[in-house]
Design a protein around this motif. Sequence first.
Motif, mmCIF file in Angstrom:
data_model
loop_
_atom_site.group_PDB
_atom_site.id
_atom_site.type_symbol
_atom_site.label_atom_id
_atom_site.label_comp_id
_atom_site.label_asym_id
_atom_site.label_seq_id
_atom_site.Cartn_x
_atom_site.Cartn_y
_atom_site.Cartn_z
ATOM 1 N N MET A 1 -15.386 -3.557 -31.129
ATOM 2 C CA MET A 1 -16.262 -4.271 -32.045
ATOM 3 C C MET A 1 -16.455 -3.453 -33.306
ATOM 4 O O MET A 1 -16.751 -2.268 -33.237
ATOM 5 C CB MET A 1 -17.620 -4.537 -31.369
ATOM 6 C CG MET A 1 -18.612 -5.267 -32.253
ATOM 7 S SD MET A 1 -18.112 -6.981 -32.507
ATOM 8 C CE MET A 1 -18.292 -7.581 -30.830
ATOM 9 N N ARG A 124 -22.987 -6.082 -34.513
ATOM 10 C CA ARG A 124 -22.199 -7.158 -35.111
ATOM 11 C C ARG A 124 -22.762 -7.667 -36.425
ATOM 12 O O ARG A 124 -22.124 -8.478 -37.101
ATOM 13 C CB ARG A 124 -22.054 -8.321 -34.123
ATOM 14 C CG ARG A 124 -23.332 -9.085 -33.843
ATOM 15 C CD ARG A 124 -23.076 -10.199 -32.823
ATOM 16 N NE ARG A 124 -22.043 -11.100 -33.246
ATOM 17 C CZ ARG A 124 -22.271 -12.191 -33.981
ATOM 18 N NH1 ARG A 124 -23.489 -12.474 -34.373
ATOM 19 N NH2 ARG A 124 -21.291 -12.983 -34.321
ATOM 20 N N PHE A 197 -17.522 -11.336 -40.122
ATOM 21 C CA PHE A 197 -18.255 -10.940 -38.918
ATOM 22 C C PHE A 197 -17.275 -10.627 -37.781
ATOM 23 O O PHE A 197 -16.244 -10.019 -38.003
ATOM 24 C CB PHE A 197 -19.258 -12.033 -38.522
ATOM 25 C CG PHE A 197 -20.190 -12.430 -39.630
ATOM 26 C CD1 PHE A 197 -21.241 -11.602 -39.993
ATOM 27 C CD2 PHE A 197 -19.995 -13.610 -40.329
ATOM 28 C CE1 PHE A 197 -22.098 -11.942 -41.026
ATOM 29 C CE2 PHE A 197 -20.840 -13.969 -41.359
ATOM 30 C CZ PHE A 197 -21.889 -13.132 -41.721
ATOM 31 N N ASP A 198 -17.608 -11.060 -36.565
ATOM 32 C CA ASP A 198 -16.699 -10.880 -35.430
ATOM 33 C C ASP A 198 -16.107 -12.221 -35.014
ATOM 34 O O ASP A 198 -15.839 -12.456 -33.833
ATOM 35 C CB ASP A 198 -17.429 -10.233 -34.254
ATOM 36 C CG ASP A 198 -18.641 -11.057 -33.815
ATOM 37 O OD1 ASP A 198 -19.000 -12.024 -34.530
ATOM 38 O OD2 ASP A 198 -19.233 -10.753 -32.767
ATOM 39 N N ASP A 201 -13.074 -12.352 -32.786
ATOM 40 C CA ASP A 201 -13.350 -12.161 -31.360
ATOM 41 C C ASP A 201 -13.830 -13.463 -30.714
ATOM 42 O O ASP A 201 -13.475 -13.770 -29.570
ATOM 43 C CB ASP A 201 -14.410 -11.078 -31.161
ATOM 44 C CG ASP A 201 -13.944 -9.710 -31.609
ATOM 45 O OD1 ASP A 201 -12.720 -9.460 -31.558
ATOM 46 O OD2 ASP A 201 -14.780 -8.893 -32.016
#
Length: 287
Positions: A1, A124, A197-198, A201
């Motif tokens: 992350m 995050r 951002f993530d 994922d």
Amino acid sequence: MVNFSAPSASERRFMPPAVAVSSVAFALHPPVDANVADPRSGDVISTWGEYAGREGARVEHATTLWLPLVRRTRPPFDDLWALPGGPIPWDEDLYHTAARTLHESVLRSPGYLEQLFTFGATTRSATAQRLVTIAYWGLYGELDLAVDPTTEPSRDVASDVATAGKNAVTEFSEALVASADANIAWFSIDRLPELAFDHADIIDYAVWRLRQRTEYSMVAHRFLSEEFTLAQMRRVHEAILGEQIDPANFRRDVLAQGQLVDTGRVEEGTPHRPARLYRFKEQPEHV
């Protein structure tokens, strides 16, 4: 992350987390009027109707799924692409926020929408305020994409959130609201741009979940019309799995499951020998 920021513990200790919704919406192809990104360069080049008409375009991307992304216009991560979504208004539940923001992006409602997972790692966020995102995943079938685009009146989200008071809305939350003004385009899942951002994922997790379900359920029915050929059904499985499947093996395996009914009809208007049409014995209620 990725650690987007590293604020001190004292900065975060008394800040309530911001809560948002993001949605991953899969389709075999974009709506005909939607902007699409060139899978090679990532540049938004044309509408799907124009792109799909190019020689070899459909064949080149026959084994992939597509999803809509929104280009952010303000910090954080301005000019990067992100999943459709935004903050949750005080008078709207999670599902309806996901459904509304998807409709505002695609101008059509998904045929299927389900809560996927909650992403809330402490690292995050892009600012000092912690951000928790509740992710949904949706599926757009052929019939969902075939309807005319509509823009349903929706509340002024920025105004609604602002009524809660400045203390409840940080600069970061206001930036989420502002992202609704960003550009929108569809990308193939194997040629995604750099994401905010993530969200990469989140997409990876949604693709993994979809592929897991494909192995033990009739998830293909969400993408197909009521009647379909085995070749069309195989195309759905190839797009989800991202690989080609042997036609003979697929035919044998899918018929052995006993979930399909031969309608006795064949497809019409094809230049080749028409294929037989099938339907599911019962439309599954869940993916």
